[in-house]
Design an enzyme around this catalytic site. Structure first.
Site, mmCIF file in Angstrom:
data_model
loop_
_atom_site.group_PDB
_atom_site.id
_atom_site.type_symbol
_atom_site.label_atom_id
_atom_site.label_comp_id
_atom_site.label_asym_id
_atom_site.label_seq_id
_atom_site.Cartn_x
_atom_site.Cartn_y
_atom_site.Cartn_z
ATOM 1 N N ASP A 10 -6.407 3.824 1.296
ATOM 2 C CA ASP A 10 -5.064 4.515 1.503
ATOM 3 C C ASP A 10 -4.937 5.485 0.467
ATOM 4 O OD1 ASP A 10 -2.450 4.739 2.437
ATOM 5 O OD2 ASP A 10 -1.884 3.405 0.908
ATOM 6 N N ASP A 62 -1.349 6.849 -0.651
ATOM 7 C CA ASP A 62 -0.229 6.537 -1.472
ATOM 8 C C ASP A 62 -0.197 5.165 -2.135
ATOM 9 O OD1 ASP A 62 0.490 9.182 -0.683
ATOM 10 O OD2 ASP A 62 1.727 8.391 1.107
#
Length: 176
Positions: free
Chosen positions: A6, A8
């Site tokens: 991922d 963020d």
């Protein structure tokens, strides 16, 4: 091993960026008071609206700092594994171009053909997904590795990554 990571609050310090936006909107809070909660869950409604307006413009995602150790860890993982960056960008569609530019600036060695801008991460086919939200592990066919963040401090998950310095050893333990 095929690894999806991922962006963020895992590769990019979105929490630090949001903290600054909330401070600009007049809201500050100590990290100790955020354990298990997100900023938007405790901030006044007016501050949440101001921050959301900014997030929907997309430029926020271009100006984040990388998480400590993320650059070296990603470089090392790319040398020994098949690595993808999988970011749930559809909540803020204007972020897509900014996220691509951010990866190019902070990870110039990363192959952009392996950058996945998606919504539902269950479409990702990988052995491991490193993410700060356990909800993204629902329907995911591999193992979820929860990246520590204030908002997930109270989430019970069997595999956690606290620091990027531990990524290689944690992945080895998971595959044993």
């Amino acid at each position: 091993m095929r690894i999806a990571i991922d962006m963020d609050e895992v590769l990019a310090d979105a929490h630090g960026g949001q903290r600054a936006l909330y401070a600009d909107a007049g809201f500050t809070i100590d990290d100790a008071d955020l354990r298990g909660r997100r900023l938007r869950d405790v901030a006044p409604h007016e501050a949440v609206i101001a921050v959301e307006r900014h997030l929907h413009q997309g430029t926020f995602f271009a100006n984040l700092d990388p998480m400590p150790g993320a650059t070296a860890a990603l470089r090392r993982l790319c040398a020994t594994h098949e690595v993808f960056i999988a970011t749930a960008a559809m909540e803020y569609p204007a972020s897509c171009g900014h996220k691509v530019a951010w990866v190019m600036r902070h990870f110039p060695f990363f192959d952009l053909d392996r950058l996945v801008l998606c919504g539902d991460k269950s479409i990702i086919k990988a052995d491991v997904l490193i993410d700060d939200h356990a909800r993204h592990f629902d329907g995911f066919g591999g193992q979820g590795l929860l990246f520590d963040a204030l908002h997930n401090a109270t989430v019970d998950w069997p595999h956690r990554l606290t620091y990027w310095d531990h990524a290689h050893s944690t992945l080895q333990e998971m595959s044993a």
